[in-house]
Design a protein around this motif. Structure first.
Motif, PDB file in Angstrom:
ATOM      1  N   GLN A   1       5.588  12.855 -10.755  1.00  0.00           N
ATOM      2  CA  GLN A   1       5.617  11.179 -10.910  1.00  0.00           C
ATOM      3  C   GLN A   1       6.196  10.714  -9.724  1.00  0.00           C
ATOM      4  O   GLN A   1       7.345  11.166  -9.122  1.00  0.00           O
ATOM      5  N   VAL A   2       5.338   9.896  -8.969  1.00  0.00           N
ATOM      6  CA  VAL A   2       5.795   9.183  -7.752  1.00  0.00           C
ATOM      7  C   VAL A   2       7.025   7.969  -8.064  1.00  0.00           C
ATOM      8  O   VAL A   2       6.749   7.078  -9.051  1.00  0.00           O
ATOM      9  N   GLN A   3       8.221   7.942  -7.385  1.00  0.00           N
ATOM     10  CA  GLN A   3       9.148   7.056  -7.377  1.00  0.00           C
ATOM     11  C   GLN A   3       9.473   6.622  -6.154  1.00  0.00           C
ATOM     12  O   GLN A   3       9.484   7.300  -5.288  1.00  0.00           O
ATOM     13  N   ALA A  35       3.907   1.097   3.227  1.00  0.00           N
ATOM     14  CA  ALA A  35       3.964  -0.296   3.563  1.00  0.00           C
ATOM     15  C   ALA A  35       4.956  -1.114   2.941  1.00  0.00           C
ATOM     16  O   ALA A  35       5.545  -0.489   1.973  1.00  0.00           O
ATOM     17  N   TRP A  36       5.373  -2.192   3.549  1.00  0.00           N
ATOM     18  CA  TRP A  36       6.118  -3.190   3.156  1.00  0.00           C
ATOM     19  C   TRP A  36       5.514  -4.432   2.977  1.00  0.00           C
ATOM     20  O   TRP A  36       4.918  -4.948   3.547  1.00  0.00           O
ATOM     21  N   PHE A  37       5.706  -4.989   1.605  1.00  0.00           N
ATOM     22  CA  PHE A  37       5.034  -5.956   1.232  1.00  0.00           C
ATOM     23  C   PHE A  37       6.159  -7.140   0.847  1.00  0.00           C
ATOM     24  O   PHE A  37       7.676  -6.956   0.764  1.00  0.00           O
ATOM     25  N   ARG A  38       6.119  -8.703   0.976  1.00  0.00           N
ATOM     26  CA  ARG A  38       7.292  -9.467   0.310  1.00  0.00           C
ATOM     27  C   ARG A  38       6.370 -10.619  -0.346  1.00  0.00           C
ATOM     28  O   ARG A  38       5.192 -10.691  -0.357  1.00  0.00           O
ATOM     29  N   GLN A  39       7.206 -11.054  -1.178  1.00  0.00           N
ATOM     30  CA  GLN A  39       6.874 -12.237  -2.150  1.00  0.00           C
ATOM     31  C   GLN A  39       8.003 -13.299  -2.088  1.00  0.00           C
ATOM     32  O   GLN A  39       8.844 -13.173  -2.876  1.00  0.00           O
ATOM     33  N   ALA A  40       7.590 -14.514  -1.818  1.00  0.00           N
ATOM     34  CA  ALA A  40       8.433 -15.645  -1.884  1.00  0.00           C
ATOM     35  C   ALA A  40       8.033 -16.296  -2.986  1.00  0.00           C
ATOM     36  O   ALA A  40       6.976 -16.339  -3.626  1.00  0.00           O
ATOM     37  N   PRO A  41       9.037 -17.013  -3.718  1.00  0.00           N
ATOM     38  CA  PRO A  41       8.810 -18.032  -4.846  1.00  0.00           C
ATOM     39  C   PRO A  41       7.459 -18.695  -4.818  1.00  0.00           C
ATOM     40  O   PRO A  41       7.469 -19.572  -3.787  1.00  0.00           O
ATOM     41  N   GLY A  42       6.535 -18.837  -5.744  1.00  0.00           N
ATOM     42  CA  GLY A  42       5.513 -19.426  -5.541  1.00  0.00           C
ATOM     43  C   GLY A  42       4.315 -19.128  -4.857  1.00  0.00           C
ATOM     44  O   GLY A  42       3.272 -19.728  -4.598  1.00  0.00           O
ATOM     45  N   CYS A  96       8.559  -1.987  -0.937  1.00  0.00           N
ATOM     46  CA  CYS A  96       7.979  -0.721  -0.415  1.00  0.00           C
ATOM     47  C   CYS A  96       6.798  -0.231  -1.232  1.00  0.00           C
ATOM     48  O   CYS A  96       6.661  -0.406  -2.285  1.00  0.00           O
ATOM     49  N   ALA A  97       5.777   0.246  -0.541  1.00  0.00           N
ATOM     50  CA  ALA A  97       4.483   0.768  -1.452  1.00  0.00           C
ATOM     51  C   ALA A  97       4.106   2.038  -0.838  1.00  0.00           C
ATOM     52  O   ALA A  97       3.967   2.104   0.303  1.00  0.00           O
ATOM     53  N   ARG A  98       3.394   2.507  -1.579  1.00  0.00           N
ATOM     54  CA  ARG A  98       2.610   3.942  -0.929  1.00  0.00           C
ATOM     55  C   ARG A  98       1.209   3.731  -1.473  1.00  0.00           C
ATOM     56  O   ARG A  98       0.857   3.411  -2.588  1.00  0.00           O
ATOM     57  N   ALA A  99       0.335   4.248  -0.436  1.00  0.00           N
ATOM     58  CA  ALA A  99      -1.173   4.239  -0.853  1.00  0.00           C
ATOM     59  C   ALA A  99      -1.464   5.035  -1.913  1.00  0.00           C
ATOM     60  O   ALA A  99      -0.765   6.164  -1.981  1.00  0.00           O
ATOM     61  N   GLY A 100      -2.590   4.791  -2.402  1.00  0.00           N
ATOM     62  CA  GLY A 100      -2.930   5.516  -3.654  1.00  0.00           C
ATOM     63  C   GLY A 100      -3.500   6.904  -3.188  1.00  0.00           C
ATOM     64  O   GLY A 100      -3.722   7.871  -3.975  1.00  0.00           O
ATOM     65  N   ARG A 101      -4.403   6.913  -1.950  1.00  0.00           N
ATOM     66  CA  ARG A 101      -4.952   8.110  -1.501  1.00  0.00           C
ATOM     67  C   ARG A 101      -4.301   8.590  -0.310  1.00  0.00           C
ATOM     68  O   ARG A 101      -4.090   7.815   0.445  1.00  0.00           O
ATOM     69  N   SER A 102      -4.335   9.763  -0.278  1.00  0.00           N
ATOM     70  CA  SER A 102      -3.757  10.481   0.992  1.00  0.00           C
ATOM     71  C   SER A 102      -4.577  10.252   2.281  1.00  0.00           C
ATOM     72  O   SER A 102      -5.761  10.058   1.932  1.00  0.00           O
ATOM     73  N   TYR A 103      -4.000  10.166   3.157  1.00  0.00           N
ATOM     74  CA  TYR A 103      -4.796   9.899   4.690  1.00  0.00           C
ATOM     75  C   TYR A 103      -5.644   8.779   4.521  1.00  0.00           C
ATOM     76  O   TYR A 103      -6.762   8.632   5.150  1.00  0.00           O
ATOM     77  N   ASP A 104      -5.092   7.671   3.846  1.00  0.00           N
ATOM     78  CA  ASP A 104      -5.758   6.495   3.830  1.00  0.00           C
ATOM     79  C   ASP A 104      -4.898   5.436   4.657  1.00  0.00           C
ATOM     80  O   ASP A 104      -4.117   4.747   3.852  1.00  0.00           O
ATOM     81  N   TYR A 105      -5.361   5.107   5.896  1.00  0.00           N
ATOM     82  CA  TYR A 105      -4.556   4.059   6.498  1.00  0.00           C
ATOM     83  C   TYR A 105      -5.130   2.499   6.189  1.00  0.00           C
ATOM     84  O   TYR A 105      -6.462   2.313   6.490  1.00  0.00           O
ATOM     85  N   LEU A 107      -4.857  -1.639   4.971  1.00  0.00           N
ATOM     86  CA  LEU A 107      -3.921  -2.882   4.913  1.00  0.00           C
ATOM     87  C   LEU A 107      -4.375  -3.806   3.421  1.00  0.00           C
ATOM     88  O   LEU A 107      -4.003  -4.860   3.508  1.00  0.00           O
ATOM     89  N   ASN A 108      -5.115  -3.128   2.798  1.00  0.00           N
ATOM     90  CA  ASN A 108      -5.248  -3.990   1.452  1.00  0.00           C
ATOM     91  C   ASN A 108      -4.399  -3.691   0.339  1.00  0.00           C
ATOM     92  O   ASN A 108      -4.163  -2.351   0.074  1.00  0.00           O
ATOM     93  N   LYS A 109      -3.848  -4.757   0.009  1.00  0.00           N
ATOM     94  CA  LYS A 109      -2.820  -4.459  -1.255  1.00  0.00           C
ATOM     95  C   LYS A 109      -3.477  -3.569  -2.414  1.00  0.00           C
ATOM     96  O   LYS A 109      -2.610  -3.019  -2.904  1.00  0.00           O
ATOM     97  N   ARG A 110      -4.678  -3.945  -2.759  1.00  0.00           N
ATOM     98  CA  ARG A 110      -5.318  -3.131  -3.878  1.00  0.00           C
ATOM     99  C   ARG A 110      -5.197  -1.658  -3.613  1.00  0.00           C
ATOM    100  O   ARG A 110      -5.488  -0.818  -4.735  1.00  0.00           O
ATOM    101  N   ASP A 111      -5.044  -1.029  -2.451  1.00  0.00           N
ATOM    102  CA  ASP A 111      -5.094   0.334  -2.346  1.00  0.00           C
ATOM    103  C   ASP A 111      -3.725   1.073  -2.412  1.00  0.00           C
ATOM    104  O   ASP A 111      -3.589   2.112  -2.269  1.00  0.00           O
ATOM    105  N   TYR A 112      -2.814   0.043  -2.671  1.00  0.00           N
ATOM    106  CA  TYR A 112      -1.371   0.532  -2.707  1.00  0.00           C
ATOM    107  C   TYR A 112      -1.024   0.837  -4.180  1.00  0.00           C
ATOM    108  O   TYR A 112      -1.031  -0.088  -4.998  1.00  0.00           O
ATOM    109  N   ALA A 113      -0.685   2.084  -4.765  1.00  0.00           N
ATOM    110  CA  ALA A 113      -0.851   2.507  -6.103  1.00  0.00           C
ATOM    111  C   ALA A 113       0.786   2.413  -6.600  1.00  0.00           C
ATOM    112  O   ALA A 113       0.881   2.640  -7.948  1.00  0.00           O
TER     113      ALA A 113
END
Length: 125
Positions: A1-3, A35-42, A96-105, A107-113
């Protein structure tokens, strides 16, 4: 399990610096883009920075380019975001986020699992 477990962040004055860290467990860390993402209020969750599995490729959002640095240590399974010259617009919860597939560079948020728990960064003016 990834943490993904984040540390760092907090309150800083404008112009100051903070360092965020993310420790990964489970899976083969060295084969996944981080990757690193951020979310500001709203606002929606936005991409801040990306580092490829070997560290050879990086991406930065225009808003942080020249101020933030993403790096990784595959021996320690960690990824770090060094944030300098912070301003009020950097105030957000950072993930922080990790891509869902190995060796997949990607920038799409949906690809981070996998995602860290989030860390508040507040910049006071």
């Amino acid at each position: 399990q990834v943490q993904l477990v984040q540390s760092g962040g907090g309150l800083v004055q404008a112009g100051g610096s903070l360092r965020l860290s993310c420790a990964a467990s489970g899976g083969t860390f060295s084969t996944y883009t981080m990757a690193w993402f951020r979310q500001a209020p709203g606002n929606g969750r936005e991409l801040v920075a990306v580092v490829s599995w070997g560290g050879g490729n990086t991406y930065y959002a225009d808003s942080v380019k020249g101020r933030f640095t993403i790096s990784r240590d595959n021996a320690k399974n960690t990824v770090t975001l060094q944030m300098n010259s912070l301003n009020s617009e950097d105030t957000a919860v950072y993930y922080c986020a990790r891509a869902g597939r190995s060796y997949d560079y990607t920038l799409n948020k949906r690809d981070y699992a996998y995602w860290g728990q989030g860390t508040q960064v507040t910049v006071s003016s």
